[in-house]
Design an enzyme around this catalytic site. Structure first.
Site, PDB file in Angstrom:
ATOM      1  N   GLU A 109      12.049   4.431   0.811  1.00  0.00           N
ATOM      2  CA  GLU A 109      11.568   3.501   1.832  1.00  0.00           C
ATOM      3  C   GLU A 109      11.534   2.071   1.307  1.00  0.00           C
ATOM      4  OE1 GLU A 109       8.613   6.082   4.693  1.00  0.00           O
ATOM      5  OE2 GLU A 109       7.794   5.463   2.755  1.00  0.00           O
ATOM      6  N   CYS A 122       9.604  -5.619   0.284  1.00  0.00           N
ATOM      7  CA  CYS A 122       9.145  -4.704  -0.755  1.00  0.00           C
ATOM      8  C   CYS A 122      10.172  -3.580  -0.870  1.00  0.00           C
ATOM      9  CB  CYS A 122       7.771  -4.149  -0.385  1.00  0.00           C
ATOM     10  SG  CYS A 122       7.109  -2.974  -1.578  1.00  0.00           S
ATOM     11  N   CYS A 129       8.211   8.724  -7.923  1.00  0.00           N
ATOM     12  CA  CYS A 129       7.720   8.027  -9.115  1.00  0.00           C
ATOM     13  C   CYS A 129       7.186   9.059 -10.095  1.00  0.00           C
ATOM     14  CB  CYS A 129       6.621   7.028  -8.743  1.00  0.00           C
ATOM     15  SG  CYS A 129       5.998   6.057 -10.136  1.00  0.00           S
ATOM     16  N   CYS A 133       0.052   8.391 -10.904  1.00  0.00           N
ATOM     17  CA  CYS A 133      -1.247   7.765 -10.620  1.00  0.00           C
ATOM     18  C   CYS A 133      -1.893   8.504  -9.446  1.00  0.00           C
ATOM     19  CB  CYS A 133      -1.074   6.287 -10.314  1.00  0.00           C
ATOM     20  SG  CYS A 133      -0.338   5.342 -11.690  1.00  0.00           S
ATOM     21  N   CYS A 136      -2.100   7.094  -5.641  1.00  0.00           N
ATOM     22  CA  CYS A 136      -0.864   6.595  -5.038  1.00  0.00           C
ATOM     23  C   CYS A 136      -0.059   7.754  -4.459  1.00  0.00           C
ATOM     24  CB  CYS A 136      -0.041   5.854  -6.096  1.00  0.00           C
ATOM     25  SG  CYS A 136       1.601   5.341  -5.553  1.00  0.00           S
ATOM     26  N   CYS A 370       0.584  -0.888   0.018  1.00  0.00           N
ATOM     27  CA  CYS A 370       0.648  -0.502  -1.405  1.00  0.00           C
ATOM     28  C   CYS A 370       0.136   0.918  -1.614  1.00  0.00           C
ATOM     29  CB  CYS A 370      -0.175  -1.476  -2.235  1.00  0.00           C
ATOM     30  SG  CYS A 370       0.529  -3.129  -2.331  1.00  0.00           S
TER      31      CYS A 370
END
Length: 378
Positions: A109, A122, A129, A133, A136, A370
């Site tokens: 995305e 962005c 990823c 974390c 997230c 975010c």
């Protein structure tokens, strides 16, 4: 070969490599590739003009290239890398999230945001990823694979084309352009899916394609590009030697190692002070102020003593703190800080003379803020 201490990620077994694309190559490599296809090397510059300057991706539009050569060159150097699955918009259309399907079915995305005085995009550097974390959504999904340089670049090329074609409504002001001209992309942030410095070579290649003068690249300013990292120290130090004028953003989220080991697991390898020392090295070599990204999580990292510790760590440094109210993600046990705790955190940093702002939550309602990018077709 990776450099000592550098994290590497391997694509899943059987994953097909993305096809070679013009944006993967330097100008010299493009000439070699065109010659290898049996065409005159100067055609490489024509192809670059069509892709980067004219945003003309249909070979039928390449009227300066003989018809017999167009399809061959398109197949060799401008293959279809990715297609739009859907666009989702909010903020009266001025925030648009795009879900892309890559050549192998992988989903990523990107988010384009128009403001009165700027346009920011962005972008993703990885599918998923590997940093894990826990607050997230992208990190919790895990890593599928690195994106190629061209897959990174094409997100921006498409955003530039969308602005040119008026697909994203205007917001007035400078972003609207002079005399009714299309808005221009002001800022690019590598804050989408993935850890950019874990895909180091391709991200650096993308920055060069984005900032090379037209027609070799898009001709954008390095100063308008921000590269985020959770703190891969060897890669940060290597990035400092590239000679870029980009901004480095460090996703810190805690000033103490005990908590950061939990919130940002890579901290078990490179501690807070090591990460900050690498950031100051980048600031010294680039002459750019470092951004510290800090997601405020209720009763987790928003205590007054942590604000004071962060202020003491950053005092007198070339830095700006972006406080980010935690954006909700599915199944998360955490939420954003109370307004009074957020205000107290800001005041504590200001008491140390540290510049600080609270970031808005653009795109939250479309899971485009975010930490929310999860790239699902639901």
């Amino acid at each position: 070969m990776p450099k000592p201490g550098e994290l590497t990620f391997v694509a899943p077994r059987g994953a097909a490599r993305p096809p070679r694309h013009l944006a993967d190559l330097t100008p010299a490599e493009r000439r070699e590739a065109v010659a290898g296809a049996g065409e005159k090397p100067f055609r490489a510059k024509q192809l670059s003009q069509h892709y980067f300057s004219r945003l003309a991706h249909d070979p039928a539009q390449w009227t300066d290239i003989p018809a017999a050569a167009r399809e061959k060159l398109a197949a060799e150097l401008l293959p279809d890398l990715m297609s739009v699955v859907r666009h989702i918009s909010c903020d009266e259309g001025m925030t648009r999230k795009t879900l892309w399907k890559l050549h192998d079915g992988t989903l990523v995305e990107s988010v384009l945001m128009r403001y009165p005085d700027r346009v920011t995009m962005c972008i993703s550097s990885q599918a998923g990823c590997g940093m894990n974390c826990p607050f997230c959504a992208t990190g919790q999904a895990g890593l599928d694979r690195n994106l190629s340089t061209a897959e990174i670049v094409h997100q921006i090329v498409d955003g530039v084309r969308a602005l040119r074609d008026g697909e994203v409504p205007g917001a007035g002001g400078q972003a609207e352009g002079a005399a009714g001209t299309p808005a221009r992309l002001s800022n690019i942030v590598f804050m989408g899916m993935g850890e950019p410095l874990a895909n180091y070579k391709r991200v650096v290649g993308a920055i060069r394609r984005l900032t090379d003068p037209e027609p070799d690249g898009l001709g954008l300013s390095q100063r308008g590009i921000t590269v985020s990292t959770v703190g891969l120290v060897p890669a940060m130090l290597r990035f400092a030697d590239e000679g870029f004028k980009c901004r480095l953003a460090v996703s810190l989220h805690a000033p103490d190692d005990e908590l950061r080991d939990t919130l940002v697991p890579v901290n078990t390898r490179w501690k807070v002070r090591e990460v900050l020392d690498a950031a100051w090295e980048y600031a010294a070599k680039s002459s750019r102020r470092v951004s510290i990204e800090y997601a405020l999580i209720k009763d987790i990292n928003d205590q007054a003593w942590r604000a004071d510790l962060l202020g003491r760590l950053l005092k007198g440094r070339p830095v700006h703190v972006n406080l980010i109210p935690l954006n909700p993600t599915p199944g998360s046990k955490w939420t954003a800080s109370r307004p009074e705790d957020e205000a107290a955190f800001v005041q504590a940093l200001q008491a140390h003379g540290v510049p600080v702002t609270v970031r808005d939550t653009r795109g939250q309602e479309i899971d485009g803020a975010c930490g929310q990018l999860a790239a699902t077709e639901r």
